[in-house]
Scaffold this motif. Structure first.
Motif, PDB file in Angstrom:
ATOM      1  N   LEU A 168       4.944  -9.185  -5.793  1.00 37.91           N
ATOM      2  CA  LEU A 168       5.443  -8.208  -6.765  1.00 37.91           C
ATOM      3  C   LEU A 168       4.496  -8.085  -7.954  1.00 37.91           C
ATOM      4  O   LEU A 168       4.198  -6.983  -8.415  1.00 37.91           O
ATOM      5  N   CYS A 169       4.005  -9.227  -8.429  1.00 36.62           N
ATOM      6  CA  CYS A 169       3.061  -9.183  -9.561  1.00 36.62           C
ATOM      7  C   CYS A 169       1.806  -8.401  -9.168  1.00 36.62           C
ATOM      8  O   CYS A 169       1.260  -7.639  -9.966  1.00 36.62           O
ATOM      9  N   GLY A 170       1.369  -8.603  -7.929  1.00 36.95           N
ATOM     10  CA  GLY A 170       0.186  -7.879  -7.439  1.00 36.95           C
ATOM     11  C   GLY A 170       0.422  -6.371  -7.436  1.00 36.95           C
ATOM     12  O   GLY A 170      -0.452  -5.592  -7.846  1.00 36.95           O
ATOM     13  N   ILE A 171       1.605  -5.959  -7.008  1.00 40.80           N
ATOM     14  CA  ILE A 171       1.922  -4.523  -6.961  1.00 40.80           C
ATOM     15  C   ILE A 171       1.984  -3.951  -8.381  1.00 40.80           C
ATOM     16  O   ILE A 171       1.390  -2.913  -8.684  1.00 40.80           O
ATOM     17  N   VAL A 172       2.670  -4.663  -9.263  1.00 37.91           N
ATOM     18  CA  VAL A 172       2.789  -4.185 -10.650  1.00 37.91           C
ATOM     19  C   VAL A 172       1.413  -4.066 -11.289  1.00 37.91           C
ATOM     20  O   VAL A 172       1.068  -3.028 -11.879  1.00 37.91           O
ATOM     21  N   ALA A 207       6.825 -13.777 -15.242  1.00 37.44           N
ATOM     22  CA  ALA A 207       5.587 -13.494 -14.501  1.00 37.44           C
ATOM     23  C   ALA A 207       5.404 -11.989 -14.318  1.00 37.44           C
ATOM     24  O   ALA A 207       4.296 -11.458 -14.481  1.00 37.44           O
ATOM     25  N   LEU A 208       6.482 -11.295 -14.006  1.00 35.73           N
ATOM     26  CA  LEU A 208       6.392  -9.845 -13.792  1.00 35.73           C
ATOM     27  C   LEU A 208       6.071  -9.117 -15.093  1.00 35.73           C
ATOM     28  O   LEU A 208       5.314  -8.139 -15.106  1.00 35.73           O
ATOM     29  N   PHE A 209       6.627  -9.620 -16.179  1.00 41.54           N
ATOM     30  CA  PHE A 209       6.323  -9.039 -17.491  1.00 41.54           C
ATOM     31  C   PHE A 209       4.842  -9.240 -17.809  1.00 41.54           C
ATOM     32  O   PHE A 209       4.147  -8.308 -18.239  1.00 41.54           O
ATOM     33  N   GLU A 249       0.835  -1.209   0.000  1.00 42.84           N
ATOM     34  CA  GLU A 249       0.000   0.000   0.000  1.00 42.84           C
ATOM     35  C   GLU A 249       0.873   1.262   0.000  1.00 42.84           C
ATOM     36  O   GLU A 249       0.574   2.233  -0.700  1.00 42.84           O
ATOM     37  N   GLU A 250       1.971   1.239   0.761  1.00 46.08           N
ATOM     38  CA  GLU A 250       2.874   2.410   0.774  1.00 46.08           C
ATOM     39  C   GLU A 250       3.505   2.642  -0.607  1.00 46.08           C
ATOM     40  O   GLU A 250       3.644   3.793  -1.057  1.00 46.08           O
TER      41      GLU A 250
END
Ligand code: 5AD
Ligand code: FES
Length: 346
Positions: free
Chosen positions: A120-124, A150-152, A88-89
């Motif tokens: 990380l995927c959730g944040i992206v 996955a991040l891509f 969230e931050e």
């Protein structure tokens, strides 16, 4: 061939031989540097006009499993007060940055396994959902190909992973034995294959670096054709084994920025924070030497002083809004303007 002719040759042919690179780096003088800067500036203006792209960096964790000998947040530095921002931050920093006109967010951290693939995927994907007109750049170090994929797929557009040095022997002098130059190079080719706009780069004047090392860096980048290049001077950090090593040369950093622009006319090339740290007008001079990107800090002020890769890092006491206004003024002072756009590689 005189240095001037080597610069012209690079401009025409976009490559040099190993010996020519070494000669260029060893023998250039102040007038050659000015010559390269003017040429690089012309090329940059042809490509981007007088627009400067901005990227807001969120330094979300200073916890790192690695122990790079040059880096202030290396795991064996017991004087660092370690922190992690929550998802969230991180999102709040991006929301705030959006209001200041940032359309690229760079998420940077130490190699911190606390943030797993799913998180990380959730944040992206949440950043992309909230701000669909923005690009996300990751700078998270070495990961598996599956993580990068996955991040891509979660929406990340770009990845910064400096190669640090193209010379394997030099790499071993900058990193503990457990770290692998080959793995780093493999990460870079994975990133490119997956489809990221990929950034590599190196410090100028890192300990044990020779003109031959820099020649290899230039040859590597000539082949790899990165979409982005991050270069800044090496600056010592007081709590690292390299504390007493001299800082890199400001002039050589500017010269190599120009040389990168001449070699790869459309590369996204930041005037880095380290360049602004070694000289108060470093970022302006970087732009005048061919850089077209600035990457101010969007991290919460409360953590900025804890993300010290080197001593005396600038902008660690300023609010994001102050940095944004300061950069606008600095760019206007040299006749350039901050552009509100993603600023993708063409
Ligand atoms: N001086 C200059 N740059 C540094 N970096 C890390 N430590 C230092 C230092 N002491 C650079 C590295 C790294 C990037 C995030 O910061 O090149 O890839
Ligand atoms: Fe941060 Fe100038 S860019 S204070």
């Amino acid at each position: 061939m005189a240095v001037r002719e080597l610069i012209d040759k690079l401009n025409c042919e976009k490559k040099l031989s190993h010996d020519e690179w070494v000669k260029l780096i060893k023998e250039y003088d102040e007038s050659d540097r000015t010559y390269a800067a003017e040429l690089a500036r012309c090329i940059s203006q042809e490509m981007f006009g007088k627009d400067i792209y901005i990227r807001g960096i969120v330094e979300f964790s200073n916890i790192c499993k690695n122990d790079c000998l040059y880096c202030g947040i290396r795991r064996s530095n017991g004087n660092v007060s370690r922190y992690r921002l929550t998802a969230e931050e991180i999102l709040q920093c991006c929301d705030e940055g959006y209001g200041y006109g940032f359309r690229t967010f760079v998420l940077q951290s130490g190699e911190d396994a606390f943030y797993d693939r799913e998180m990380l995927c959730g944040i992206v994907s949440e950043i992309k959902k909230r701000h669909s007109d923005c690009a996300v750049t990751l700078s998270l170090g070495e990961k598996s190909r599956e993580d990068y994929e996955a991040l891509f797929n979660a929406g990340a557009d770009r990845y910064l992973l400096r190669h640090e040095t193209a010379d394997e022997e030099h790499y071993k002098k900058l990193h503990p034995a457990e770290m692998s130059w080959k793995n780093r190079m493999e990460c870079l080719s994975d990133l490119k294959e997956i489809g990221y706009q990929t950034g590599c780069g190196m410090m100028i004047g890192s300990p044990y670096q020779t003109a031959e090392c820099l020649a290899e860096d230039m040859e590597f980048m000539c082949d790899f054709k990165p979409e982005m290049i991050g270069i800044g001077p090496f600056l010592p950090h007081k709590d690292t084994p390299f504390r007493s090593c001299p800082q890199g040369s400001y002039e050589l950093t500017l010269f190599l920025l120009s040389i990168c622009r001449i070699m790869l006319p459309d590369v996204l090339l930041p005037a880095t924070t380290a360049l602004g740290t070694i000289n108060p007008k470093g970022r302006e001079q970087g732009v005048l030497s061919g850089a077209n990107v600035i990457m101010p800090n969007l991290s919460p002020v409360a953590v900025r002083k804890k993300y010290m890769l080197y001593d005396n890092k600038i902008c660690t006491g300023d609010e994001s809004a102050q940095c944004r206004a300061c950069l606008e003024r600095r760019m206007e002072s040299i006749g350039y303007k901050i552009k509100i756009s993603r600023g993708d590689h063409i």
